[in-house]
Scaffold this active site. Structure first.
Site, short mmCIF file in Angstrom:
data_model
loop_
_atom_site.label_atom_id
_atom_site.label_comp_id
_atom_site.label_asym_id
_atom_site.label_seq_id
_atom_site.Cartn_x
_atom_site.Cartn_y
_atom_site.Cartn_z
N SER A 145 -34.86 19.13 -94.75
CA SER A 145 -35.61 20.81 -94.61
C SER A 145 -35.56 20.29 -92.97
O SER A 145 -36.50 18.95 -92.45
CB SER A 145 -36.52 21.17 -95.40
OG SER A 145 -36.74 22.32 -94.56
N TYR A 158 -45.08 21.50 -99.99
CA TYR A 158 -42.78 21.12 -100.18
C TYR A 158 -42.58 20.90 -99.07
O TYR A 158 -41.75 19.74 -99.06
CB TYR A 158 -42.75 22.93 -100.33
CG TYR A 158 -41.23 22.78 -99.77
CD1 TYR A 158 -40.56 22.82 -100.63
CD2 TYR A 158 -40.92 22.64 -98.16
CE1 TYR A 158 -38.38 23.27 -100.72
CE2 TYR A 158 -39.02 23.43 -98.05
CZ TYR A 158 -38.32 23.08 -99.03
OH TYR A 158 -36.83 22.92 -98.92
#
Length: 250
Positions: A145, A158
């Site tokens: 990400s 996350y």
């Protein structure tokens, strides 16, 4: 032009190869699977939803049911592909976390996120390595990400899992540099998926995100910065502190 040629490797021909896409029945993973299939690859997808897996099977995909946060789920995936001519592993499956620093009860959600987003890709890379080594050409794609570059305060766990997977990917790329296996990291921005439902702001479509990732696989890139992550990487290359200040409140 094929970026891999600079490293003595050719572009990856997707025609006829066998690919495994985890979390491939929904979101970015589904789009990656569809686009690999359109490039004439044979594709197996994993997922947790029987209905979504059934829908993928109807489109001609192989399917494996399994929750990758569990040992049983990882065993099911490994068992479903060992002995087959697997040439492309796409570690896409990922979840968010409801972690709240002030609530001890959210630690289980945090652990679930860590198991799915970090532990599972490490386990699959390790356990499927002999299978990948048996092919003339193979690749591992780990989907991290933009938040692996600089974290967002509201997604602490996350971000930590994606940063961990980024570091792991860079390390095993070096370990496998003289092998038949290319190691690719793909860094998406905020994408329109079930995970981001309810979040405001501009989101990239899953189709467009997958297209950049598949193009990166085909052209031999080692790192695929998708969409606005290209700009984040540029800012980070100039000033990591500035990138962190921008992203922390994102």
């Amino acid at each position: 032009m094929c970026a891999a040629k600079a490293h003595g490797r050719g572009c990856m021909n997707l025609r006829g190869i066998l690919a495994l896409v985890t979390g491939g029945s929904d979101g970015i993973g589904r789009e990656i699977a569809l686009q690999l299939q359109a490039a004439s690859a044979d594709v197996i997808v994993t997922g947790r939803s029987p209905d979504k897996l059934q829908a993928m099977a109807a489109l001609g995909f192989g399917t494996i049911a399994g929750d990758l946060s569990t040992t049983a789920g990882i065993d099911a995936v490994v068992g479903g592909v060992v002995g087959k001519p697997l040439a492309l592993l796409v570690n896409n499956a990922g979840i968010g976390s409801d972690y709240d620093l002030d609530r001890l009860e959210t630690l289980e959600s945090a652990s679930h996120c860590i198991r799915t987003n970090l532990d599972a890709p490490v386990a699959l890379c390790t356990r499927l390595l002999p299978t990948l080594r048996a092919r003339p050409e193979a690749a591992i794609v780990n989907i991290t990400s933009g938040l692996a570059i600089a974290p967002r305060a509201g997604s602490a766990i996350y971000c930590a899992t994606k940063a961990g997977l980024r570091s792991y990917t860079q390390a095993i790329r070096h370990l496998l540099k003289d092998s038949n296996i290319r190691v690719i990291e793909a860094l998406p921005p905020v994408v329109e998926t079930n995970m981001t439902a309810g979040r405001g702001g501009k989101k990239m479509s899953a189709h467009a995100c997958a297209a950049e990732i598949v193009h990166g696989i085909r052209t031999g890139k080692s790192e695929v910065n998708v969409g606005m992550v290209k700009m984040l990487q540029l800012v980070h290359s100039i000033s990591p502190a500035l990138a962190r200040r921008i992203m922390i409140r994102f």
